[in-house]
Scaffold this motif. Structure first.
Motif, PDB file in Angstrom:
ATOM      1  N   ARG A 154       0.854  -1.204   0.000  1.00  0.00           N
ATOM      2  CA  ARG A 154       0.000   0.000   0.000  1.00  0.00           C
ATOM      3  C   ARG A 154       0.882   1.243   0.000  1.00  0.00           C
ATOM      4  O   ARG A 154       1.345   1.695   1.032  1.00  0.00           O
ATOM      5  CB  ARG A 154      -0.903  -0.031   1.224  1.00  0.00           C
ATOM      6  N   ILE A 155       1.138   1.769  -1.211  1.00  0.00           N
ATOM      7  CA  ILE A 155       2.067   2.880  -1.394  1.00  0.00           C
ATOM      8  C   ILE A 155       1.373   3.974  -2.198  1.00  0.00           C
ATOM      9  O   ILE A 155       1.131   3.805  -3.393  1.00  0.00           O
ATOM     10  CB  ILE A 155       3.324   2.420  -2.158  1.00  0.00           C
ATOM     11  N   ASN A 156       1.012   5.068  -1.553  1.00  0.00           N
ATOM     12  CA  ASN A 156       0.430   6.209  -2.260  1.00  0.00           C
ATOM     13  C   ASN A 156      -0.725   5.801  -3.179  1.00  0.00           C
ATOM     14  O   ASN A 156      -0.657   5.976  -4.399  1.00  0.00           O
ATOM     15  CB  ASN A 156       1.521   6.941  -3.061  1.00  0.00           C
ATOM     16  N   PRO A 157      -1.823   5.262  -2.622  1.00  0.00           N
ATOM     17  CA  PRO A 157      -2.921   4.763  -3.463  1.00  0.00           C
ATOM     18  C   PRO A 157      -3.589   5.851  -4.308  1.00  0.00           C
ATOM     19  O   PRO A 157      -3.880   6.933  -3.820  1.00  0.00           O
ATOM     20  CB  PRO A 157      -3.920   4.180  -2.461  1.00  0.00           C
ATOM     21  N   GLN A 158      -3.789   5.512  -5.580  1.00  0.00           N
ATOM     22  CA  GLN A 158      -4.511   6.379  -6.518  1.00  0.00           C
ATOM     23  C   GLN A 158      -5.571   5.533  -7.195  1.00  0.00           C
ATOM     24  O   GLN A 158      -5.272   4.467  -7.734  1.00  0.00           O
ATOM     25  CB  GLN A 158      -3.555   6.943  -7.573  1.00  0.00           C
ATOM     26  N   ARG A 159      -6.808   6.016  -7.178  1.00  0.00           N
ATOM     27  CA  ARG A 159      -7.889   5.249  -7.790  1.00  0.00           C
ATOM     28  C   ARG A 159      -7.719   5.179  -9.301  1.00  0.00           C
ATOM     29  O   ARG A 159      -7.370   6.163  -9.946  1.00  0.00           O
ATOM     30  CB  ARG A 159      -9.234   5.878  -7.444  1.00  0.00           C
ATOM     31  N   VAL A 160      -7.970   3.996  -9.862  1.00  0.00           N
ATOM     32  CA  VAL A 160      -7.868   3.755 -11.302  1.00  0.00           C
ATOM     33  C   VAL A 160      -9.286   3.614 -11.831  1.00  0.00           C
ATOM     34  O   VAL A 160     -10.093   2.877 -11.275  1.00  0.00           O
ATOM     35  CB  VAL A 160      -7.063   2.459 -11.574  1.00  0.00           C
ATOM     36  N   ASN A 161      -9.583   4.306 -12.923  1.00  0.00           N
ATOM     37  CA  ASN A 161     -10.932   4.262 -13.480  1.00  0.00           C
ATOM     38  C   ASN A 161     -11.053   3.436 -14.742  1.00  0.00           C
ATOM     39  O   ASN A 161     -12.156   3.191 -15.219  1.00  0.00           O
ATOM     40  CB  ASN A 161     -11.431   5.682 -13.745  1.00  0.00           C
ATOM     41  N   ASP A 192       2.744   2.630  -9.320  1.00  0.00           N
ATOM     42  CA  ASP A 192       3.107   1.802 -10.469  1.00  0.00           C
ATOM     43  C   ASP A 192       3.859   0.528 -10.087  1.00  0.00           C
ATOM     44  O   ASP A 192       4.540  -0.065 -10.912  1.00  0.00           O
ATOM     45  CB  ASP A 192       3.916   2.604 -11.493  1.00  0.00           C
ATOM     46  N   GLN A 193       3.729   0.109  -8.816  1.00  0.00           N
ATOM     47  CA  GLN A 193       4.329  -1.148  -8.373  1.00  0.00           C
ATOM     48  C   GLN A 193       3.268  -2.237  -8.209  1.00  0.00           C
ATOM     49  O   GLN A 193       3.507  -3.385  -8.541  1.00  0.00           O
ATOM     50  CB  GLN A 193       5.061  -0.956  -7.046  1.00  0.00           C
ATOM     51  N   TYR A 194       2.116  -1.842  -7.660  1.00  0.00           N
ATOM     52  CA  TYR A 194       1.040  -2.795  -7.386  1.00  0.00           C
ATOM     53  C   TYR A 194      -0.299  -2.194  -7.775  1.00  0.00           C
ATOM     54  O   TYR A 194      -0.452  -0.979  -7.838  1.00  0.00           O
ATOM     55  CB  TYR A 194       0.983  -3.150  -5.890  1.00  0.00           C
ATOM     56  N   GLU A 195      -1.264  -3.070  -7.997  1.00  0.00           N
ATOM     57  CA  GLU A 195      -2.663  -2.669  -8.087  1.00  0.00           C
ATOM     58  C   GLU A 195      -3.443  -3.494  -7.092  1.00  0.00           C
ATOM     59  O   GLU A 195      -3.171  -4.690  -6.929  1.00  0.00           O
ATOM     60  CB  GLU A 195      -3.232  -2.904  -9.490  1.00  0.00           C
ATOM     61  N   HIS A 196      -4.379  -2.845  -6.427  1.00  0.00           N
ATOM     62  CA  HIS A 196      -5.294  -3.519  -5.515  1.00  0.00           C
ATOM     63  C   HIS A 196      -6.655  -3.550  -6.195  1.00  0.00           C
ATOM     64  O   HIS A 196      -7.243  -2.498  -6.454  1.00  0.00           O
ATOM     65  CB  HIS A 196      -5.400  -2.772  -4.190  1.00  0.00           C
ATOM     66  N   ILE A 197      -7.141  -4.750  -6.486  1.00  0.00           N
ATOM     67  CA  ILE A 197      -8.453  -4.930  -7.109  1.00  0.00           C
ATOM     68  C   ILE A 197      -9.389  -5.440  -6.023  1.00  0.00           C
ATOM     69  O   ILE A 197      -9.175  -6.519  -5.474  1.00  0.00           O
ATOM     70  CB  ILE A 197      -8.376  -5.935  -8.269  1.00  0.00           C
ATOM     71  N   LEU A 198     -10.408  -4.652  -5.679  1.00  0.00           N
ATOM     72  CA  LEU A 198     -11.319  -5.008  -4.602  1.00  0.00           C
ATOM     73  C   LEU A 198     -12.538  -5.741  -5.162  1.00  0.00           C
ATOM     74  O   LEU A 198     -13.329  -5.155  -5.902  1.00  0.00           O
ATOM     75  CB  LEU A 198     -11.769  -3.766  -3.842  1.00  0.00           C
ATOM     76  N   VAL A 199     -12.645  -7.022  -4.809  1.00  0.00           N
ATOM     77  CA  VAL A 199     -13.801  -7.837  -5.194  1.00  0.00           C
ATOM     78  C   VAL A 199     -14.748  -7.787  -3.995  1.00  0.00           C
ATOM     79  O   VAL A 199     -14.450  -8.336  -2.934  1.00  0.00           O
ATOM     80  CB  VAL A 199     -13.392  -9.288  -5.524  1.00  0.00           C
ATOM     81  N   ASN A 200     -15.871  -7.107  -4.169  1.00  0.00           N
ATOM     82  CA  ASN A 200     -16.779  -6.841  -3.061  1.00  0.00           C
ATOM     83  C   ASN A 200     -17.442  -8.094  -2.517  1.00  0.00           C
ATOM     84  O   ASN A 200     -17.728  -9.031  -3.254  1.00  0.00           O
ATOM     85  CB  ASN A 200     -17.870  -5.863  -3.494  1.00  0.00           C
ATOM     86  N   SER A 201     -17.718  -8.057  -1.215  1.00  0.00           N
ATOM     87  CA  SER A 201     -18.523  -9.106  -0.593  1.00  0.00           C
ATOM     88  C   SER A 201     -19.961  -8.616  -0.548  1.00  0.00           C
ATOM     89  O   SER A 201     -20.281  -7.537  -1.049  1.00  0.00           O
ATOM     90  CB  SER A 201     -18.018  -9.410   0.822  1.00  0.00           C
ATOM     91  N   GLU A 202     -20.812  -9.408   0.103  1.00  0.00           N
ATOM     92  CA  GLU A 202     -22.216  -9.014   0.220  1.00  0.00           C
ATOM     93  C   GLU A 202     -22.420  -7.925   1.271  1.00  0.00           C
ATOM     94  O   GLU A 202     -23.500  -7.372   1.389  1.00  0.00           O
ATOM     95  CB  GLU A 202     -23.091 -10.240   0.514  1.00  0.00           C
ATOM     96  N   PHE A 203     -21.357  -7.603   2.039  1.00  0.00           N
ATOM     97  CA  PHE A 203     -21.465  -6.584   3.085  1.00  0.00           C
ATOM     98  C   PHE A 203     -20.590  -5.384   2.758  1.00  0.00           C
ATOM     99  O   PHE A 203     -19.443  -5.541   2.319  1.00  0.00           O
ATOM    100  CB  PHE A 203     -21.038  -7.153   4.442  1.00  0.00           C
ATOM    101  N   MET A 204     -21.111  -4.207   2.981  1.00  0.00           N
ATOM    102  CA  MET A 204     -20.366  -2.986   2.745  1.00  0.00           C
ATOM    103  C   MET A 204     -19.144  -2.962   3.667  1.00  0.00           C
ATOM    104  O   MET A 204     -19.225  -3.316   4.834  1.00  0.00           O
ATOM    105  CB  MET A 204     -21.259  -1.782   3.012  1.00  0.00           C
ATOM    106  N   GLY A 205     -18.009  -2.571   3.122  1.00  0.00           N
ATOM    107  CA  GLY A 205     -16.799  -2.454   3.918  1.00  0.00           C
ATOM    108  C   GLY A 205     -15.947  -3.703   3.971  1.00  0.00           C
ATOM    109  O   GLY A 205     -14.912  -3.720   4.619  1.00  0.00           O
ATOM    110  N   VAL A 206     -16.363  -4.765   3.264  1.00  0.00           N
ATOM    111  CA  VAL A 206     -15.592  -6.010   3.246  1.00  0.00           C
ATOM    112  C   VAL A 206     -15.377  -6.417   1.787  1.00  0.00           C
ATOM    113  O   VAL A 206     -16.332  -6.520   1.018  1.00  0.00           O
ATOM    114  CB  VAL A 206     -16.311  -7.146   4.001  1.00  0.00           C
ATOM    115  N   ALA A 207     -14.102  -6.646   1.429  1.00  0.00           N
ATOM    116  CA  ALA A 207     -13.766  -7.057   0.066  1.00  0.00           C
ATOM    117  C   ALA A 207     -12.527  -7.940   0.086  1.00  0.00           C
ATOM    118  O   ALA A 207     -11.674  -7.802   0.956  1.00  0.00           O
ATOM    119  CB  ALA A 207     -13.507  -5.835  -0.812  1.00  0.00           C
ATOM    120  N   MET A 208     -12.464  -8.833  -0.882  1.00  0.00           N
ATOM    121  CA  MET A 208     -11.245  -9.602  -1.095  1.00  0.00           C
ATOM    122  C   MET A 208     -10.394  -8.763  -2.036  1.00  0.00           C
ATOM    123  O   MET A 208     -10.817  -8.442  -3.149  1.00  0.00           O
ATOM    124  CB  MET A 208     -11.555 -10.967  -1.716  1.00  0.00           C
ATOM    125  N   VAL A 209      -9.213  -8.398  -1.583  1.00  0.00           N
ATOM    126  CA  VAL A 209      -8.313  -7.579  -2.393  1.00  0.00           C
ATOM    127  C   VAL A 209      -7.329  -8.496  -3.111  1.00  0.00           C
ATOM    128  O   VAL A 209      -6.617  -9.270  -2.469  1.00  0.00           O
ATOM    129  CB  VAL A 209      -7.546  -6.560  -1.525  1.00  0.00           C
TER     130      VAL A 209
END
Length: 104
Positions: free
Chosen positions: A15-22, A60-77
């Motif tokens: 987790r280094i300087n996160p920037q949202r990717v669209n 530009d080292q990593y991307e975090h892709i959040l796959v949502n769960s059925e509950f808000m605030g919980v995701a498999m990254v």
């Protein structure tokens, strides 16, 4: 397919300087990786719908892709190593306050 559950320390190190990717293209085997994650790694949460609403690039080292769960605030990254162009591992992210009870 081999999967790798990241420790909290390993995940934090990506987790280094996160920037949202669209926009962009996921690694080709993303969904095969998600399907191969052991059920126990989901800790009872259901991420099978495959809904991705957030992707973050980390210097530009990593991307975090959040796959949502059925509950808000919980995701498999799913953490992608952008240099290797491969999946580094996964981490169940729960941003809810500690001891939050899950609705039944």
């Amino acid at each position: 397919m081999m999967t790798r559950r990241l420790t909290p320390e390993e995940f934090a190190a990506t987790r280094i300087n996160p920037q949202r990717v669209n926009s962009g293209q996921p690694v080709p085997h993303l969904w095969q990786y998600v399907e191969a994650i052991p059920v126990a790694d989901f800790c009872g949460f259901d991420c099978r719908t495959g809904a991705v609403t957030h992707v973050y690039r980390m210097n530009d080292q990593y991307e975090h892709i959040l796959v949502n769960s059925e509950f808000m605030g919980v995701a498999m990254v799913i953490v992608v190593d952008l240099v290797q162009q491969d999946i580094y591992g996964h981490f169940l992210l729960d941003i809810n306050p500690p001891n939050t009870e899950i609705p039944e």
